[in-house]
Design an enzyme around this catalytic site. Structure first.
Site, PDB file in Angstrom:
ATOM      1  N   CYS A   1     -82.426 -59.241  -8.447  1.00 22.46           N
ATOM      2  CA  CYS A   1     -82.484 -59.585  -9.873  1.00 22.46           C
ATOM      3  C   CYS A   1     -81.870 -60.937 -10.183  1.00 22.46           C
ATOM      4  CB  CYS A   1     -81.828 -58.488 -10.715  1.00 22.46           C
ATOM      5  SG  CYS A   1     -80.094 -58.190 -10.296  1.00 22.46           S
TER       6      CYS A   1
ATOM      7  N   GLU B   1     -78.815 -53.037 -17.132  1.00 26.11           N
ATOM      8  CA  GLU B   1     -78.768 -54.123 -16.163  1.00 26.11           C
ATOM      9  C   GLU B   1     -80.206 -54.496 -15.830  1.00 26.11           C
ATOM     10  OE1 GLU B   1     -76.159 -55.695 -15.259  1.00 26.11           O
ATOM     11  OE2 GLU B   1     -74.617 -54.386 -16.079  1.00 26.11           O
TER      12      GLU B   1
END
Length: 448
Positions: free
Chosen positions: A233, A199
């Site tokens: 993110c 991720e």
């Protein structure tokens, strides 16, 4: 830690529900301590710390609600030539998995994948980020209170400790962080042929077209860039806006920054801090290099590692330092593009982003974006909220990551789908066995 899985202890639904209840109890009893640790590490306002708890709680509730269905074997109809036979797919646990958490959401992004791992019947080693030391220490303190050591353990330490962990043989590695470290994790996993979920992140663009609602667009962009001081993110990394909307949008976002954080944002109780001095210095250098192009914001406080949400004009995206890598902070470049096609072409030229945002009422524009780009996820007229949808897979593509989790996708990430065939001893026809003789013509008619 692999032994309980090998013995079959973790297969029953009751075992898995017991582990999920342990997480639920931890969240219920230790919520205030978690919020305090997040405040100490990242200056998170209590509300943003609460968001981390809620994210894990929602994942937990969704998983418990659907666990029986996810665990059930999938039955399929065999082809006629295989009858009588039964075929199915069994979702079995992988074994002992390693979960490596990040520093920006150090509690949520360590515990949320743990929910999926335990629901799938695995045991887990957690490696919290050393860059959020209070939260990491709290996780290390709490986990042994709620879990036996053969089910969940925590390992603390820096990059060297992480490298040593990667020499161990795990059955899956789940990593959240940056691309540079992600490539090291993948290289280490390759030596043991261990599957990985990465991720990562990237420069997630927000495209704003002329038919967007300026007020709502500005409010959502300002909020998405401001939460966690931009250290998210999937925060909008930069804005691609058409010329006729550029100045009104800048003015509206500047007004929203003031509405959200006041006339002195550095004094706002709702603005988080940059994680450490090193990261603050990097962002400050970018800000100072663009000081003459600041459109709104620009204040900073080294003592408290605070930087106000800041709009910055970018004229040459190919060379501007702000556009070379993910900003991961409260700096928001503004780039003018002629139209949607120019914006989409710019998106396609770069690495595939983790998130792609479009603000427009046009369904045709939305369809065009979906048809001509690739990204981890897409949100229309919204930012960040897609990560809160537990039923949606969350993950990147290309440079923004591989694999996904949340909901059933997370359960499958930590499961092996094992094919099972069962046939009786009767009806054992001889024509499938040698000698083949002249059977080929018959087989062609039957199977060809």
């Amino acid at each position: 830690m692999r032994a309980p899985v090998s013995r079959g202890d973790t297969r029953p639904r009751a075992w898995r529900e017991q582990q999920l209840q342990r997480i639920a109890t931890l969240l219920e009893e230790q919520g205030d301590a978690v919020i305090a640790a997040l405040g100490a590490d990242l200056g998170k306002p209590p509300t943003e710390g609460f968001f981390e708890l809620v994210a894990v709680q929602h994942e937990l509730a969704h998983t418990r609600r659907h666990l029986a269905r996810w665990m059930a074997d999938r039955q399929f109809r065999p082809p006629a030539w295989a009858l009588p036979a039964r075929i199915s797919v069994q979702r079995e646990p992988l074994g002992c998995v390693l979960i490596m958490g990040p520093w920006n959401y150090p509690f949520q992004l360590t515990l949320r994948p743990l929910v999926s791992a335990l629901a799938a019947g695995n045991t887990a080693v957690l490696k919290p980020s050393e860059h959020a030391p209070r939260t990491a220490a709290l996780i290390a303190e709490l986990v042994p209170r709620y879990f036996p050591a053969e089910i969940v353990q925590v390992v603390l330490g820096d990059g060297q400790v992480a490298a040593e962990l990667l020499h161990e043989r795990f059955d899956h590695i789940f990593f959240t962080g940056g691309g540079r470290v992600g490539s090291l994790v993948m290289a280490a996993a390759a030596r043991q042929l261990t599957p990985v979920t990465l991720e990562l992140g990237g420069k997630s663009p927000a495209i704003v077209l002329a038919d967007a609602d300026i007020a709502v667009t500005a409010r959502r962009l300002a909020w998405g860039k401001g939460i966690n001081a931009g250290q998210t993110c999937i925060a909008p990394d930069h804005i691609l806006v058409v010329p006729e909307l550029r100045d009104p949008l800048v003015a509206a976002i500047a007004a929203e920054f003031k509405q959200l954080y006041g006339s002195d944002p550095l004094a706002s109780p709702d603005l988080g801090a940059i994680v450490n001095d090193s990261r603050f210095a990097q962002l400050s250098a970018l800000l100072e290099g663009a000081r003459d192009r600041v459109l709104a914001g620009g204040q900073s406080d080294p003592a408290r590692r605070r930087i106000a949400p800041t709009l910055i004009a970018v004229e040459d995206p190919e060379r501007d330092p702000l556009m070379q890598e993910e900003l991961f902070g409260p700096l928001l470049p503004v780039i003018t593009v002629t139209d949607l096609e120019a914006a989409l072409e710019r998106v396609r030229r770069g690495p595939k982003p983790l998130a792609l945002y479009l603000f427009s009422r046009s369904k045709a524009a939305q369809r065009r974006l979906l048809a001509t780009t690739s990204s981890g996820g897409v949100a229309f007229n919204e930012v960040v909220m897609q990560a809160a949808m537990t039923s949606l897979p969350f993950g990147g593509v290309g440079a923004s990551g591989m694999g996904a989790y949340h909901g059933e996708t997370g359960f499958l990430t930590f499961s092996h789908r094992r094919s099972v065939l069962s046939r009786p001893f009767r009806f054992d026809l001889r024509f499938r066995y040698p000698p083949y003789g002249n059977k080929l013509a018959l087989l062609k008619r039957l199977l060809g």
